[in-house]
Design a protein around this motif. Structure first.
Motif, PDB file in Angstrom:
ATOM      1  N   GLY A  82    -111.744  51.417 -26.208  1.00 14.36           N
ATOM      2  CA  GLY A  82    -110.482  50.871 -25.743  1.00 14.36           C
ATOM      3  C   GLY A  82    -109.511  51.966 -25.353  1.00 14.36           C
ATOM      4  N   LEU A  83    -108.257  51.580 -25.218  1.00 15.80           N
ATOM      5  CA  LEU A  83    -107.175  52.505 -24.915  1.00 15.80           C
ATOM      6  C   LEU A  83    -105.924  52.057 -25.650  1.00 15.80           C
ATOM      7  CD1 LEU A  83    -107.592  52.835 -21.033  1.00 15.80           C
ATOM      8  CD2 LEU A  83    -108.024  54.665 -22.692  1.00 15.80           C
ATOM      9  N   GLU A  84    -105.041  52.999 -25.918  1.00 17.79           N
ATOM     10  CA  GLU A  84    -103.708  52.669 -26.403  1.00 17.79           C
ATOM     11  C   GLU A  84    -102.758  52.835 -25.226  1.00 17.79           C
ATOM     12  OE1 GLU A  84    -100.377  53.828 -29.811  1.00 17.79           O
ATOM     13  OE2 GLU A  84    -102.008  55.227 -29.375  1.00 17.79           O
ATOM     14  N   CYS A  85    -102.132  51.729 -24.828  1.00 17.20           N
ATOM     15  CA  CYS A  85    -101.336  51.717 -23.600  1.00 17.20           C
ATOM     16  C   CYS A  85     -99.914  51.241 -23.860  1.00 17.20           C
ATOM     17  CB  CYS A  85    -101.964  50.777 -22.560  1.00 17.20           C
ATOM     18  SG  CYS A  85    -103.683  51.135 -22.175  1.00 17.20           S
ATOM     19  N   GLU A  86     -99.004  51.755 -23.071  1.00 15.97           N
ATOM     20  CA  GLU A  86     -97.646  51.235 -23.033  1.00 15.97           C
ATOM     21  C   GLU A  86     -97.590  50.042 -22.071  1.00 15.97           C
ATOM     22  OE1 GLU A  86     -97.740  55.401 -24.205  1.00 15.97           O
ATOM     23  OE2 GLU A  86     -98.443  54.413 -22.388  1.00 15.97           O
ATOM     24  N   TYR A  87     -96.465  49.342 -22.099  1.00 18.21           N
ATOM     25  CA  TYR A  87     -96.241  48.304 -21.102  1.00 18.21           C
ATOM     26  C   TYR A  87     -95.405  48.903 -19.983  1.00 18.21           C
ATOM     27  CZ  TYR A  87     -94.566  44.114 -18.778  1.00 18.21           C
ATOM     28  OH  TYR A  87     -94.268  43.177 -17.825  1.00 18.21           O
ATOM     29  N   LYS A  96    -105.169  47.211 -15.077  1.00 17.03           N
ATOM     30  CA  LYS A  96    -106.118  46.092 -15.062  1.00 17.03           C
ATOM     31  C   LYS A  96    -107.387  46.451 -14.295  1.00 17.03           C
ATOM     32  CE  LYS A  96    -102.835  42.257 -15.575  1.00 17.03           C
ATOM     33  NZ  LYS A  96    -102.261  41.043 -14.938  1.00 17.03           N
ATOM     34  N   GLU A  97    -107.230  47.209 -13.238  1.00 20.50           N
ATOM     35  CA  GLU A  97    -108.399  47.645 -12.468  1.00 20.50           C
ATOM     36  C   GLU A  97    -109.315  48.524 -13.326  1.00 20.50           C
ATOM     37  OE1 GLU A  97    -106.765  49.641  -9.088  1.00 20.50           O
ATOM     38  OE2 GLU A  97    -106.679  47.815  -7.859  1.00 20.50           O
ATOM     39  N   GLN A  98    -108.726  49.411 -14.128  1.00 19.52           N
ATOM     40  CA  GLN A  98    -109.520  50.291 -14.981  1.00 19.52           C
ATOM     41  C   GLN A  98    -110.193  49.501 -16.108  1.00 19.52           C
ATOM     42  OE1 GLN A  98    -109.679  53.295 -13.459  1.00 19.52           O
ATOM     43  NE2 GLN A  98    -108.195  52.214 -12.160  1.00 19.52           N
ATOM     44  N   ILE A  99    -109.471  48.551 -16.668  1.00 27.57           N
ATOM     45  CA  ILE A  99    -110.045  47.717 -17.732  1.00 27.57           C
ATOM     46  C   ILE A  99    -111.286  47.000 -17.220  1.00 27.57           C
ATOM     47  CG2 ILE A  99    -109.661  45.682 -19.180  1.00 27.57           C
ATOM     48  CD1 ILE A  99    -106.683  46.495 -19.268  1.00 27.57           C
ATOM     49  N   LYS A 100    -111.172  46.456 -16.016  1.00 29.29           N
ATOM     50  CA  LYS A 100    -112.304  45.730 -15.436  1.00 29.29           C
ATOM     51  C   LYS A 100    -113.423  46.675 -15.021  1.00 29.29           C
ATOM     52  CE  LYS A 100    -113.343  42.116 -12.072  1.00 29.29           C
ATOM     53  NZ  LYS A 100    -112.776  41.204 -11.044  1.00 29.29           N
ATOM     54  N   LYS A 101    -113.070  47.790 -14.415  1.00 29.07           N
ATOM     55  CA  LYS A 101    -114.068  48.753 -13.947  1.00 29.07           C
ATOM     56  C   LYS A 101    -114.923  49.270 -15.095  1.00 29.07           C
ATOM     57  CE  LYS A 101    -114.447  53.306 -11.693  1.00 29.07           C
ATOM     58  NZ  LYS A 101    -113.688  54.403 -11.021  1.00 29.07           N
ATOM     59  N   GLN A 103    -115.028  47.941 -18.188  1.00 27.80           N
ATOM     60  CA  GLN A 103    -115.349  46.882 -19.145  1.00 27.80           C
ATOM     61  C   GLN A 103    -114.935  47.281 -20.569  1.00 27.80           C
ATOM     62  OE1 GLN A 103    -117.077  43.578 -18.324  1.00 27.80           O
ATOM     63  NE2 GLN A 103    -115.799  44.360 -16.659  1.00 27.80           N
ATOM     64  N   LEU A 104    -113.677  47.670 -20.700  1.00 33.93           N
ATOM     65  CA  LEU A 104    -113.164  48.107 -21.989  1.00 33.93           C
ATOM     66  C   LEU A 104    -113.128  46.941 -22.973  1.00 33.93           C
ATOM     67  CD1 LEU A 104    -110.271  50.427 -20.767  1.00 33.93           C
ATOM     68  CD2 LEU A 104    -112.598  51.075 -21.444  1.00 33.93           C
ATOM     69  N   ASP A 105    -113.331  47.263 -24.241  1.00 34.06           N
ATOM     70  CA  ASP A 105    -113.432  46.226 -25.263  1.00 34.06           C
ATOM     71  C   ASP A 105    -112.082  45.681 -25.697  1.00 34.06           C
ATOM     72  OD1 ASP A 105    -116.303  46.303 -25.583  1.00 34.06           O
ATOM     73  OD2 ASP A 105    -116.033  48.247 -26.559  1.00 34.06           O
ATOM     74  N   TYR A 106    -111.061  46.504 -25.672  1.00 39.17           N
ATOM     75  CA  TYR A 106    -109.754  46.056 -26.153  1.00 39.17           C
ATOM     76  C   TYR A 106    -108.690  47.056 -25.719  1.00 39.17           C
ATOM     77  CZ  TYR A 106    -110.050  49.677 -29.742  1.00 39.17           C
ATOM     78  OH  TYR A 106    -110.139  50.894 -30.389  1.00 39.17           O
ATOM     79  N   ILE A 107    -107.426  46.596 -25.758  1.00 38.35           N
ATOM     80  CA  ILE A 107    -106.287  47.440 -25.413  1.00 38.35           C
ATOM     81  C   ILE A 107    -105.222  47.289 -26.498  1.00 38.35           C
ATOM     82  CG2 ILE A 107    -104.489  47.939 -23.718  1.00 38.35           C
ATOM     83  CD1 ILE A 107    -107.217  48.529 -22.636  1.00 38.35           C
ATOM     84  N   LEU A 108    -104.886  48.400 -27.151  1.00 33.47           N
ATOM     85  CA  LEU A 108    -103.782  48.406 -28.102  1.00 33.47           C
ATOM     86  C   LEU A 108    -102.466  48.610 -27.362  1.00 33.47           C
ATOM     87  CD1 LEU A 108    -104.891  50.668 -31.110  1.00 33.47           C
ATOM     88  CD2 LEU A 108    -104.996  48.177 -30.952  1.00 33.47           C
ATOM     89  N   PHE A 109    -101.424  47.993 -27.858  1.00 33.24           N
ATOM     90  CA  PHE A 109    -100.089  48.158 -27.289  1.00 33.24           C
ATOM     91  C   PHE A 109     -99.343  49.194 -28.113  1.00 33.24           C
ATOM     92  CE2 PHE A 109     -95.824  45.758 -26.409  1.00 33.24           C
ATOM     93  CZ  PHE A 109     -95.376  46.827 -25.649  1.00 33.24           C
ATOM     94  N   GLY A 110     -99.240  50.411 -27.575  1.00 29.46           N
ATOM     95  CA  GLY A 110     -98.438  51.446 -28.206  1.00 29.46           C
ATOM     96  C   GLY A 110     -97.110  51.547 -27.467  1.00 29.46           C
ATOM     97  N   ASN A 111     -96.073  50.967 -28.028  1.00 26.94           N
ATOM     98  CA  ASN A 111     -94.778  50.877 -27.353  1.00 26.94           C
ATOM     99  C   ASN A 111     -94.015  52.188 -27.525  1.00 26.94           C
ATOM    100  OD1 ASN A 111     -92.607  49.717 -25.954  1.00 26.94           O
ATOM    101  ND2 ASN A 111     -91.729  48.852 -27.832  1.00 26.94           N
ATOM    102  N   SER A 259    -112.320  41.335 -27.653  1.00 23.85           N
ATOM    103  CA  SER A 259    -111.941  41.865 -26.345  1.00 23.85           C
ATOM    104  C   SER A 259    -111.004  40.926 -25.621  1.00 23.85           C
ATOM    105  CB  SER A 259    -113.184  42.111 -25.483  1.00 23.85           C
ATOM    106  OG  SER A 259    -113.896  40.914 -25.295  1.00 23.85           O
ATOM    107  N   LEU A 260    -110.215  41.491 -24.735  1.00 26.08           N
ATOM    108  CA  LEU A 260    -109.297  40.720 -23.908  1.00 26.08           C
ATOM    109  C   LEU A 260    -110.019  40.123 -22.710  1.00 26.08           C
ATOM    110  CD1 LEU A 260    -106.164  43.015 -23.777  1.00 26.08           C
ATOM    111  CD2 LEU A 260    -106.306  40.788 -24.827  1.00 26.08           C
ATOM    112  N   HIS A 261    -109.403  39.100 -22.152  1.00 23.85           N
ATOM    113  CA  HIS A 261    -109.902  38.538 -20.902  1.00 23.85           C
ATOM    114  C   HIS A 261    -109.171  39.191 -19.733  1.00 23.85           C
ATOM    115  CE1 HIS A 261    -112.187  35.670 -23.208  1.00 23.85           C
ATOM    116  NE2 HIS A 261    -111.097  35.270 -23.825  1.00 23.85           N
ATOM    117  N   TYR A 262    -109.053  40.502 -19.802  1.00 25.14           N
ATOM    118  CA  TYR A 262    -108.493  41.307 -18.721  1.00 25.14           C
ATOM    119  C   TYR A 262    -107.136  40.819 -18.225  1.00 25.14           C
ATOM    120  CZ  TYR A 262    -113.149  42.982 -19.157  1.00 25.14           C
ATOM    121  OH  TYR A 262    -114.305  43.469 -19.687  1.00 25.14           O
TER     122      TYR A 262
END
Length: 273
Positions: A82-87, A96-101, A103-111, A259-262
């Motif tokens: 996965g990745l730790e991402c900001e909003y 979203k393109e990278q998540i789909k490309k 096929q990442l399992d999950y995304i953490l929200f690091g604010n 996992s998220l649904h992208y």
């Protein structure tokens, strides 16, 4: 099940240990599942270069390395990528393109920053004024409502620099916790800063006042090590303490993130205690 989904790599430029070191330490520490969530790269519209995240061109190698380790150690531990991402609204489409490309399992929200770190400072160092505290709340709620993330990492990050937990913190915390409970997004009980707190006589996060509010609002929690050193995974002291602290608060604990649904909906979480 003993899990950790908040694991960094040296690509963020402030972590220690090879990718394989983290896997071996997790096995030694008794983890059944290890999720890597290094700080996401962003393909900025400007020439800004961050000093605490991988570059976009490193993402492919990051995923390839972890896929290789997943296969190598498949009989010893489950590895999630996965990745730790900001909003950052301006860059959400690219993410979203990278998540789909990949096929990442999950995304953490690091604010960590309001909308982009090109213009706004790190919340952990600059929430000492009310304006920044309110921006933290705004971006936390917007991010959770975006459907991109399966968990809000260190939701009480603002206490790294805010002087004391006052009525403003109480209000911000209640709004964040109510949103998380409404959206069924677990809050991360982050123990990555506990050792530093103890060494310096501080109490930043996990902040007891915040977590009392989380308990009252019916939030769920997942324990996260925020590992920046593979050795963090070899000791159970802070993990076990977190388990007991959440039990005392009567907060439901999840140990698995799905996992998220992208970006279409928030992930569900299993294994509630």
């Amino acid at each position: 099940m003993k899990t950790n989904y908040h694991t960094h790599t040296t690509r963020c430029m402030h972590a220690t240990g090879s990718d394989e070191d983290y896997v071996l330490s997790a096995i030694k520490g008794g983890y059944q599942e290890l999720g890597f969530s290094d700080h996401t790269p962003w393909k900025y519209h400007t020439d800004y270069v961050a000093d605490m995240r991988m570059l976009p061109e490193e993402l492919s190698e990051y995923v390839e390395s972890l896929h290789s380790l997943r296969e190598k150690y498949r009989n010893q531990i489950s590895i999630k990528i996965g990745l730790e991402c900001e909003y950052f609204p301006a860059y959400t489409h690219w993410l979203k393109e990278q998540i789909k490309k990949y096929q990442l399992d999950y995304i953490l929200f690091g604010n960590h920053h309001y909308h982009t770190d090109e213009k706004f400072p790190y919340f952990g160092h600059h929430t000492e004024n009310l304006d920044m505290l309110e921006l933290y709340e705004e971006s936390a709620i917007e991010g959770m409502e975006s459907g991109l993330f399966c968990c809000l990492a260190h939701p009480d990050l603002f206490m790294r620099s805010y002087p004391r937990f006052d009525r403003h913190c109480k209000l911000v915390s209640r709004h964040i916790c109510r949103t998380a409970a409404r959206l069924n997004i677990p809050l991360e009980y982050n123990v990555g800063f506990v050792a530093y707190n103890e060494a310096h006589g501080l109490q930043t996060y996990p902040c007891p006042d915040f977590w009392h509010i989380a308990a009252n609002e019916g939030c769920t929690a997942i324990i996260g090590l925020d590992a920046h050193d593979n050795k963090d995974l070899e000791t159970s002291v802070y993990y076990n303490r977190a388990v007991e602290e959440l039990k005392a608060l009567k907060i439901k604990r999840v140990d698995t993130l799905t996992s998220l649904h992208y970006g279409t909906a928030a992930a569900s979480c299993l294994h509630v205690f």
